[in-house]
Enzyme design. Sequence first.
Site, PDB file in Angstrom:
ATOM      1  N   GLY A 117      -3.382  12.259   2.801  1.00 21.40           N
ATOM      2  CA  GLY A 117      -3.966  11.399   3.824  1.00 21.40           C
ATOM      3  C   GLY A 117      -5.476  11.335   3.778  1.00 21.40           C
ATOM      4  N   LEU A 144       3.319   7.695   1.447  1.00 23.46           N
ATOM      5  CA  LEU A 144       1.891   7.913   1.243  1.00 23.46           C
ATOM      6  C   LEU A 144       1.610   9.173   0.417  1.00 23.46           C
ATOM      7  CD1 LEU A 144      -0.984   6.970   1.954  1.00 23.46           C
ATOM      8  CD2 LEU A 144      -0.875   8.502   3.921  1.00 23.46           C
ATOM      9  N   ASP A 145       0.894   9.009  -0.678  1.00 19.82           N
ATOM     10  CA  ASP A 145       0.443  10.127  -1.521  1.00 19.82           C
ATOM     11  C   ASP A 145       1.595  10.968  -2.049  1.00 19.82           C
ATOM     12  OD1 ASP A 145      -2.164   9.323  -1.002  1.00 19.82           O
ATOM     13  OD2 ASP A 145      -2.411  10.698   0.670  1.00 19.82           O
ATOM     14  N   ALA A 146       2.775  10.369  -2.134  1.00 22.51           N
ATOM     15  CA  ALA A 146       3.940  11.152  -2.548  1.00 22.51           C
ATOM     16  C   ALA A 146       4.609  10.626  -3.814  1.00 22.51           C
ATOM     17  CB  ALA A 146       4.961  11.201  -1.409  1.00 22.51           C
TER      18      ALA A 146
END
Lengths: 300, 300, 300, 300
Positions: free
Chosen positions: D218, D244-246
């Site tokens: 994040g 998100l960001d995964a």
Amino acid sequence: MTAPLSPSGSAPAPGPSDTAVLTVTCPDRGGIVAAVSQFLFNHGANIIHSDQHSSGLAGGTFFMRMEFSLAGLDLALEPLRRAFQSVVAEPFGMEWRLSDAARPGRMALMVSRYDHCLLDLLWRVRRGDLNAEVPLVLSNHEDLRGDAETFGVPFHVIPVTRENKPEAEAEQVRRLREAGADFVVLARYMQILSGDFLREVGCPVINIHHSFLPAFVGANPYRAAFERGVKLIGATSHYVTEDLDAGPIIAQDVIPVTHRETPESLVRLGRDVERQVLARAVKAHADHRVLVEGNKTVVF
Amino acid sequence: MTAPLSPSGSAPAPGPSDTAVLTVTCPDRGGIVAAVSQFLFNHGANIIHSDQHSSGLAGGTFFMRMEFSLAGLDLALEPLRRAFQSVVAEPFGMEWRLSDAARPGRMALMVSRYDHCLLDLLWRVRRGDLNAEVPLVLSNHEDLRGDAETFGVPFHVIPVTRENKPEAEAEQVRRLREAGADFVVLARYMQILSGDFLREVGCPVINIHHSFLPAFVGANPYRAAFERGVKLIGATSHYVTEDLDAGPIIAQDVIPVTHRETPESLVRLGRDVERQVLARAVKAHADHRVLVEGNKTVVF
Amino acid sequence: MTAPLSPSGSAPAPGPSDTAVLTVTCPDRGGIVAAVSQFLFNHGANIIHSDQHSSGLAGGTFFMRMEFSLAGLDLALEPLRRAFQSVVAEPFGMEWRLSDAARPGRMALMVSRYDHCLLDLLWRVRRGDLNAEVPLVLSNHEDLRGDAETFGVPFHVIPVTRENKPEAEAEQVRRLREAGADFVVLARYMQILSGDFLREVGCPVINIHHSFLPAFVGANPYRAAFERGVKLIGATSHYVTEDLDAGPIIAQDVIPVTHRETPESLVRLGRDVERQVLARAVKAHADHRVLVEGNKTVVF
Amino acid sequence: MTAPLSPSGSAPAPGPSDTAVLTVTCPDRGGIVAAVSQFLFNHGANIIHSDQHSSGLAGGTFFMRMEFSLAGLDLALEPLRRAFQSVVAEPFGMEWRLSDAARPGRMALMVSRYDHCLLDLLWRVRRGDLNAEVPLVLSNHEDLRGDAETFGVPFHVIPVTRENKPEAEAEQVRRLREAGADFVVLARYMQILSGDFLREVGCPVINIHHSFLPAFVGANPYRAAFERGVKLIGATSHYVTEDLDAGPIIAQDVIPVTHRETPESLVRLGRDVERQVLARAVKAHADHRVLVEGNKTVVF
């Protein structure tokens, strides 16, 4: 006249603009830290960072760097310098320097045909990552004019041949002095500088060599690395002296390589480590973190 | 007779015990991968890992390592070797080797007085991290007997002096052969081995040198590193040849150092990188990942 | 009673045996360095190393570590401490400690079944690389008794179950106090310590966690790393607090990994980075280089 | 219409222009390597590099990348593709791709206000280090127009607000398709892309996140790193998914930091690791070295 490249308006400041840096080298003996810190305290200077090093026991050399706030200072920097000289420096036999951190150093660049180190340094200056401004790029070739001028930096070409080398170097020195260079960075400048040049230019000259010195001194280190079959390639940034690739080392780093690489791909991979190592060395120098003792450096 | 050190009962197995490794070196030409993989498929071998490398274009050398499962094999390893020789190896002019991964290599160690590389290797063998067993530790000093014997490994001392070196080396060779060594590791053995020794011993000899070769060849590299003022110190593991510290490099690594270090503290810091680099090289050798071409290695 | 493990007779000394280390934490204000260095100079102490850090500008915290020679000192350490308290520490509101570098710290170890961190620390102590002696190894299992006793270190087993945990912890605390532990190292001790234990034990407790915190808190970090597909695995050494894996970090490092690894091979690779990171953290603590501020550390 | 940025005339070629790359993903079973290598050999293709990986034992997935020379090929690439599909791919149930290495991928860039990743990628393309050309830079701000245009790359601004996001994304997709993007790189693009965007854009999207994921997912990872007191900061490049960001991680790296850093200096230091990690990931993608399996990558 063009203004030197310096951080663009919106760039973050590289450091507190209200600090100064004192660097000291002197014979080691008791009481140095006490004398310096008492002097600064008496004049209202609050110490923010302090580093020291002794090169040995009795008879060694003492090195110190102190960064202090100018906020509460009772004197301007110039009278503070005079006071320091008589009160502290003379009794201890110090070589010293007191630098205003708000005044960026004037860094002149010398290049030939490779763009990576030049661009990397110009980006960092523009971004405010390096406490330096660039009054001049000197080259022996036209190739990189566009890159320098994109950043608004004056670019001068002085061709160098076997025949004209002394005159060319004299012209280089004249330009560097005229530009008020505090230090010169050889950002892959592919000519060997003479002892005369180094004496005349009168300021430190920083080089990037494309090997982990002392391995692979001289020309073509990537080919030599390929032929030796090393599993690491590296880069070394050092102050230039009359002995080729033998000056005091400021920074070094390496990256792993495998049997898959060719001399050409080593050149490509090496560019990344060259520009990182040179940037690290230049930043340390620009922040007054490097002290020289003989053929070695203390990097605080 | 004492059994060699090998993984203790509860140790995890270092790899699938039902695999074999084929390594190949030959002149590069089309069809090699097809011929080898077709041969293995025809005999029921499922390829698990495959690596290859060509040292150049036309006229170069081709290197390959294939690890395959023995589960569905229609032949035992020995008849498979005979078939491979006639069907594939001869037509392509291959040098090759087919190793049973379940049979750990016999690794003899030679040491002098420093314990760190010895202890690290013995511990890795005991843990099952190295696909090797240790039938013998040879030394020219008594110092490390206790360490070897704690791991249950036979320890023999053969003193070496200027006068007795040929006889001492002959005795070393005799012991190493008797122990059935597949390879010898010099775990900080502080004597130079003669060409006669290397020819007679008849198996690869791996050394750890305490610098990033080719910098600081020979004795006292940490002192030389201190005096040159380098900002990295390193270690290099290589096969031993008659040229001192000039054999094919298997693994190298470095760690950063600063002006604060002394020659003595460099020795201490260097121990960590020495044992790591040696362990990495020995593991690559024991897993049949290293192929030699002239004075260089291919490490798959 | 067995003497604690300490450097063997022939080991090199880990540092000058005639130095002391002063560490200071206090509210930041002008004059601290001057006052401390003047005090030391007045008592004949020559400063060898000095580090300082300010956690912010006005209202921040000041941290300092000074190492000085005892050679010319006009007082013994105990009266020097009393003088420092009244002359310097009280006026500046300092928390401080003055440690005799010649007196190694008493490091108690707690382990479960993994041998790598235990062995690595014991080797380093024996070699004189760590300024520490080991009076005791505590475990909840018998497995590592042989390893500890090879080094002549007392090994006590206190089984821990869900039911007996409070009593077991009370017995652990009793043993640690009896051993005179200056600090405790959890060398892969696989039980969570309660807040009661931490309060009762009354000395710092250092842990090694097998991930780069704050990623992969808790159990099975290598499996979590495998499942997330990270390209680096790491280890973190930190002071233990009541919040699991959330205490002040002393040291961290990582190594690159690829898709080839399995959860099992990550465990094997991770052992090397775990023991290196733990050794680095323990050495920093033993050399009085770590100061704690809230949930963070200053490591000089 | 402006031509996309591609290597300048004098730049060295990034690789042999007469090679192709075959990538394969399929259920693992015996005979795959034999079938593919036999097929290539039958058509006169000489294999230059070959990598393979199996994600497990029985029931796992098989991944392969083969680079081969086009010199002796008996078919053009398009008929070779058709032959491969019927002769090899169908029987083995392969997902596969055959790419002409001489045709650089079309890489569209999306940026916001930070220049470092953009400049680094544009410079690498110009040098010929990346096998890619840049048809378009999209931004939600005007700031970097000058940088893109210096490299001769079209720069389009599409402002994005909470209100217009769906329309803005639709316009972004339209521009990217029009530019013929083979893949999109978010070079510090500071908006979260919707699942609709990802589905519509129809090509891989690569992001650089300024932390070592999964730590500090994040916003504001450098501040979070500062507050946690970590001793390493890092960067992660990954394919973008709706989480998100995964998404699947392609490359990660870290650099050491100390207590001396502030959130601001972490941002500055992090820029170097961000651009290096992003360049490494983009190069691997452009060279067809990255295969995706679920939420993980195989990087050959």
